[in-house]
Design a protein around this motif. Structure first.
Motif, PDB file in Angstrom:
ATOM      1  N   ILE A 278      43.540  43.543  74.921  1.00  0.00           N
ATOM      2  CA  ILE A 278      42.256  42.864  75.149  1.00  0.00           C
ATOM      3  C   ILE A 278      41.928  41.920  74.009  1.00  0.00           C
ATOM      4  O   ILE A 278      41.561  40.766  74.229  1.00  0.00           O
ATOM      5  CB  ILE A 278      41.132  43.913  75.320  1.00  0.00           C
ATOM      6  N   THR A 279      42.105  42.394  72.782  1.00  0.00           N
ATOM      7  CA  THR A 279      41.713  41.541  71.655  1.00  0.00           C
ATOM      8  C   THR A 279      42.537  40.274  71.598  1.00  0.00           C
ATOM      9  O   THR A 279      42.046  39.233  71.182  1.00  0.00           O
ATOM     10  CB  THR A 279      41.882  42.282  70.314  1.00  0.00           C
ATOM     11  N   ARG A 280      43.773  40.361  72.058  1.00  0.00           N
ATOM     12  CA  ARG A 280      44.628  39.174  71.953  1.00  0.00           C
ATOM     13  C   ARG A 280      44.170  38.049  72.882  1.00  0.00           C
ATOM     14  O   ARG A 280      44.581  36.914  72.727  1.00  0.00           O
ATOM     15  CB  ARG A 280      46.081  39.553  72.242  1.00  0.00           C
ATOM     16  N   ILE A 281      43.326  38.403  73.846  1.00  0.00           N
ATOM     17  CA  ILE A 281      42.830  37.371  74.768  1.00  0.00           C
ATOM     18  C   ILE A 281      41.811  36.464  74.092  1.00  0.00           C
ATOM     19  O   ILE A 281      41.674  35.295  74.445  1.00  0.00           O
ATOM     20  CB  ILE A 281      42.159  38.039  75.993  1.00  0.00           C
ATOM     21  N   VAL A 282      41.113  37.038  73.085  1.00  0.00           N
ATOM     22  CA  VAL A 282      39.943  36.351  72.526  1.00  0.00           C
ATOM     23  C   VAL A 282      40.132  34.858  72.202  1.00  0.00           C
ATOM     24  O   VAL A 282      39.374  34.025  72.693  1.00  0.00           O
ATOM     25  CB  VAL A 282      39.392  37.124  71.304  1.00  0.00           C
ATOM     26  N   PRO A 283      41.167  34.497  71.426  1.00  0.00           N
ATOM     27  CA  PRO A 283      41.265  33.071  71.058  1.00  0.00           C
ATOM     28  C   PRO A 283      41.384  32.158  72.280  1.00  0.00           C
ATOM     29  O   PRO A 283      40.796  31.074  72.306  1.00  0.00           O
ATOM     30  CB  PRO A 283      42.538  32.999  70.226  1.00  0.00           C
ATOM     31  N   TYR A 284      42.115  32.643  73.281  1.00  0.00           N
ATOM     32  CA  TYR A 284      42.340  31.778  74.447  1.00  0.00           C
ATOM     33  C   TYR A 284      41.075  31.690  75.287  1.00  0.00           C
ATOM     34  O   TYR A 284      40.745  30.639  75.844  1.00  0.00           O
ATOM     35  CB  TYR A 284      43.521  32.317  75.262  1.00  0.00           C
ATOM     36  N   LEU A 285      40.355  32.825  75.335  1.00  0.00           N
ATOM     37  CA  LEU A 285      39.091  32.842  76.059  1.00  0.00           C
ATOM     38  C   LEU A 285      38.106  31.872  75.401  1.00  0.00           C
ATOM     39  O   LEU A 285      37.428  31.092  76.074  1.00  0.00           O
ATOM     40  CB  LEU A 285      38.533  34.270  76.020  1.00  0.00           C
ATOM     41  N   VAL A 286      38.054  31.930  74.074  1.00  0.00           N
ATOM     42  CA  VAL A 286      37.159  31.024  73.348  1.00  0.00           C
ATOM     43  C   VAL A 286      37.535  29.585  73.647  1.00  0.00           C
ATOM     44  O   VAL A 286      36.685  28.731  73.878  1.00  0.00           O
ATOM     45  CB  VAL A 286      37.211  31.304  71.832  1.00  0.00           C
ATOM     46  N   THR A 287      38.852  29.298  73.679  1.00  0.00           N
ATOM     47  CA  THR A 287      39.293  27.934  73.963  1.00  0.00           C
ATOM     48  C   THR A 287      38.789  27.480  75.323  1.00  0.00           C
ATOM     49  O   THR A 287      38.233  26.386  75.467  1.00  0.00           O
ATOM     50  CB  THR A 287      40.836  27.856  73.956  1.00  0.00           C
ATOM     51  N   ILE A 288      38.956  28.355  76.320  1.00  0.00           N
ATOM     52  CA  ILE A 288      38.541  27.959  77.667  1.00  0.00           C
ATOM     53  C   ILE A 288      37.036  27.741  77.733  1.00  0.00           C
ATOM     54  O   ILE A 288      36.563  26.727  78.260  1.00  0.00           O
ATOM     55  CB  ILE A 288      38.970  29.027  78.697  1.00  0.00           C
TER      56      ILE A 288
END
Lengths: 306, 516
Positions: A278-288
């Motif tokens: 889950i935590t690894r999603i964070v940067p990409y989620l922020v980008t989107i």
């Protein structure tokens, strides 16, 4: 939530933001250089990946981190130059060529790694070197700030310096002005008797050198080895950072700090026993989200009924 | 005195086998203003591109000061003192005037551009040639007339002694044109040579010393300007008599077809680009819209056609409000649109004439066999339009981008006029096309008017507006500054004053645009 806040407001965390921003910042500047010249360079990702491996290989075989860095930068340049040859001389589609180069980088690095070490995932078998951290005299003694600013990796300082150098370069030098002009009104450059292609080629070479630094940072500072696909989309996040920074080096720097923040958050959240999937999603989620908010603002401006 | 430039027997064949220039000989004397005229596609631009090193001729030679030269790039031409002001400005919008002028030839101090020195040089130039301009302003913020000055300064900075101007007045107001002419004359006095490409005969007559006329890639004649009349020149250009006037009855307007009420639209910077425009176009009349580019006419048309949505106000087509109606719905309500930018909005460049013609008719059952498009029906429709509108092409399957500008426009016009629309929005319908095609389109517009259509005509060409319109509305800064109901009675300078906002009618007079 409290635990996350406690995590964020520590000097260690802020210092880690700067550390993880470094590769994104190099990538952003690499994208910026080519974008300003009018070339959409999505192969920064691939160039960084190749450089990160070549840095490790170079330093392992020469025993010098500095020569490793040099080799990484050269590989970045060569990779970018390949894009230049295909796009500018052979007139291939820039996006397709970029995709091809990214895929090639992903496969080629594993292939080379396997040839050299027999391993398809990590380069631990190679005795590679790391680039030194630099503690800045005087500043390191300032409380709090000293811990954040001083003691970062050599390349981190280079990355931050590059923002300002590029800013001045674009504004005040001849090539910088041509690069801006080539991106905005290539026909004006052509009628001024300058070759747009050769300007773009130079911009791509600078872009490649910056991507090379970013790659070297990944495998010789961020980690002390090469791992498969270790760039993990930073070259693409950089495309977003550059776009949101509107091609301005300083603004783009600020945006890449935001993405660095997200990256650091994701790393640190793993300490809180949140599953890393889950935590690894964070940067990409922020980008989107950042991109959506950014372009959403644009849309409301247009009010287009079509 | 020997000729400064001699172009001998120049031939240029383009890839598609068409002769752009066929054994053209052309010479220019030092210190003259030489007009090069001809219809679109006559080969003027090609000839000048050859002279400026942008195109290589297939045969022929160029002599400058009686010495043969070969240009493989514009730099070679610049070295011989030839400078060109392109029709489409070659400026970098985010750079300042100074940066644009010195682009490619910057004075340096060390590794940096010496901005002060550059600025000084530009100031000096602008002073000595009386081309007044702020050197520090970004060129994207400049009006068209000023952009042109920057282009001229650029050529002068690069050391041009011979200036080629490609249709320089196409985008200028009458006042700006006059200013340009004063500047050209003063350049001439200082020993510069000017080559002036145009197809506006009045201007050619006013400014030039000699005129060279081209037609279909060939040089027809070079004459002294004072020896010929406008009529003579136009005859040489088209090879037949064209009067320039158009026969039309007095308009007989009936009920209102297009009503615009208090229309307002703001741009991204919250500027009211369309600021409370009200006007009516009735069945059987042509209403012309005059204005300097960028005063709201483009946006007004985009609002009417549905490319933009208004912030307030209403547009009524044939008695029905268009609020929230999309483009296709508006077309169904009876609107046809000839866009000014025909290459992007008017056509799909890489598709056939046939496909371009049916692109707005895909709802029309008459081109279908039950559910599939009928090749036969499409073919016969296209053939009919091609012959009705006198479109010159090899076949209806020809890629439309291969046609000349005039013929492309005829395809657009044929498509729009064949949809039985009641309201025609014609935006720059004849810009950049040859006299013959333009006249054809003019006649069609009048014909539609006489058949009861309402026509809204936007044009940057005052002669065209005056020729066709029954009344003229002048826009300045997003507002109507004048409504002219008797077009025969208005002078260019009056129109120019309204267009530049120097003069403005009373609200009552302007109100007639809506209430008349």
């Amino acid at each position: 939530m409290d635990r996350i806040l406690n995590l964020v407001f520590t000097t260690d965390f802020i210092s880690s933001v700067i550390r993880v921003t470094t590769p994104i910042l190099f990538a952003t500047m690499a994208v910026l250089m080519s974008e300003r010249a009018g070339v959409v360079n999505i192969s920064v990702e691939g160039a960084m990946l190749i450089s990160s491996l070549m840095g490790v290989v170079g330093s392992a075989y020469t025993g010098s981190a500095w020569i490793g860095l040099l080799i990484a930068v050269l590989s970045g340049i060569v990779y970018s130059w390949i894009l230049a040859v295909f796009h500018l001389r052979l007139n291939t589609n820039i996006v397709l060529t970029g995709i091809a180069l990214n895929l090639l980088a992903s496969g080629l690095t594993v292939f080379i790694l396997f040839l050299l070490t027999g391993d398809k995932g990590v380069s631990t078998a190679l005795p590679s070197k790391v680039l030194p951290n630099v503690s800045i005299p005087l500043i390191k003694n300032i409380p709090i700030l000293g811990n954040i600013i001083s003691g970062q990796n050599f390349l981190t300082y280079i990355a931050i310096l590059s923002v300002f150098v590029i800013h001045i370069f674009l504004k005040r030098t001849r090539l910088g002005t041509y690069i801006r002009a080539a991106g905005e009104a290539p026909e004006a450059v052509e009628t001024a008797g300058k070759s747009v292609k050769s300007i773009r080629q130079k911009a791509l070479i600078i872009s490649g050198a910056l991507a090379g630094c970013g790659g070297a940072f990944m495998s010789m500072a961020y980690l002390s080895m090469f791992t498969k696909d270790m760039i993990a989309g930073r070259g693409f996040i950089a495309l977003a950072a550059e776009a949101m920074g509107k091609g301005n080096p300083i603004l783009s720097f600020v945006v890449s700090l935001l993405f660095g923040f997200a990256d650091a958050l994701s790393n640190n959240m793993q300490l809180l026993s949140i599953p890393s999937e889950i935590t690894r999603i964070v940067p990409y989620l922020v980008t989107i989200f950042a991109l959506a908010i950014y372009s959403g603002r644009d849309l409301t401006k247009k009010k287009n009924p079509i | 005195m020997p000729d400064l430039i001699q172009m001998k027997e120049i031939s240029k064949i383009y890839g598609n086998g068409i002769y752009a220039n066929r054994h053209v000989s052309f010479s220019v004397r030092e210190g003259e203003i030489h007009a090069l005229v001809g219809e679109n596609g006559a080969g003027k631009s090609t000839l000048m591109k050859v002279l400026y090193g942008l195109e290589k001729p297939d045969s022929g030679e160029i002599l400058i000061n009686e010495k043969p030269v070969t240009f493989s790039s514009p730099q070679d031409a610049m070295k011989m003192g030839i400078g060109m002001v392109h029709q489409h400005f070659m400026l970098v919008g985010s750079l300042t005037v100074t940066e644009n002028v010195v682009l490619g030839y910057e004075p340096m101090s060390g590794i940096f551009i010496d901005h002060n020195k550059a600025r000084q040089k530009v100031m000096q130039l602008s002073e000595s040639f009386n081309l007044k301009i702020d050197p520090d302003i970004r060129t994207s913020d400049l009006a068209v007339g000023l952009k042109q000055k920057v282009e001229i300064l650029k050529a002068l900075y690069r050391g041009a002694k011979i200036l080629i101007l490609d249709e320089p007045t196409a985008v200028l107001t009458p006042q700006e044109t006059e200013e340009l002419f004063t500047q050209l004359k003063s350049l001439k006095k200082q020993g510069f040579t000017v080559i002036f490409i145009s197809h506006k005969l009045k201007e050619v007559k006013a400014i030039s010393d000699r005129i060279s006329v081209m037609r279909r890639g060939e040089m027809i004649a070079t004459v002294n300007t004072q020896d010929v009349s406008e009529h003579d020149i136009s005859e040489m250009m088209v090879g037949s008599n064209i009067t320039g006037k158009i026969e039309k009855e007095k308009a007989n307007p009936k009920e209102s077809y297009l009503e615009i009420k208090n229309l307002v639209w703001h741009d991204n910077n919250k500027k009211a680009v369309v600021n409370g425009i009200s006007l009516t176009v009735r069945s059987g009349e042509i209403v012309g819209i005059a204005g300097v580019e960028g005063n709201g006419q483009d946006e007004l048309i985009e609002l009417i056609t549905g490319l933009k949505a208004p912030d307030s106000g209403e547009i009524i087509l044939l008695g029905k409000s268009t609020n929230g109606k999309k483009i296709r719905q508006r077309r169904k309500m009876g609107m046809a649109y000839i866009p000014s930018d025909r290459m992007t909005l008017g056509i799909a460049r890489e598709m056939s004439i046939e496909n371009n013609i049916i692109s707005t008719k895909l709802d029309d059952k008459s081109i279908y066999n039950t559910i599939f498009l009928s090749r036969q029906k499409i073919k016969s429709l296209s053939k009919k339009l091609i012959s009705d509108f006198n479109i010159k092409c090899r076949s209806e399957r020809t890629e439309i981008g291969m046609l000349s500008g005039g013929n492309i426009q005829k395809v657009v016009v044929a498509r729009e006029f064949s949809s039985n629309s009641k309201i025609i929005i014609a935006e720059q319908p004849t810009r950049g096309i040859d006299v013959g095609a333009a006249e054809f389109i003019h006649k069609k517009l009048i014909e539609l008017r006489d058949n009861g259509c309402a026509v809204l005509l936007v044009s940057a060409d005052l002669d065209e507006l005056k020729k066709l319109s029954d009344s003229i509305v002048v826009l300045y800064n997003g507002k109507i500054t004048a409504y002219i109901d008797d077009v025969s009675d208005v002078s260019d300078s009056d129109l120019g004053n309204y267009m530049l906002g120097v003069k403005k009618q009373s609200d009552e007079e302007i109100g007639r645009a809506y209430n008349a």
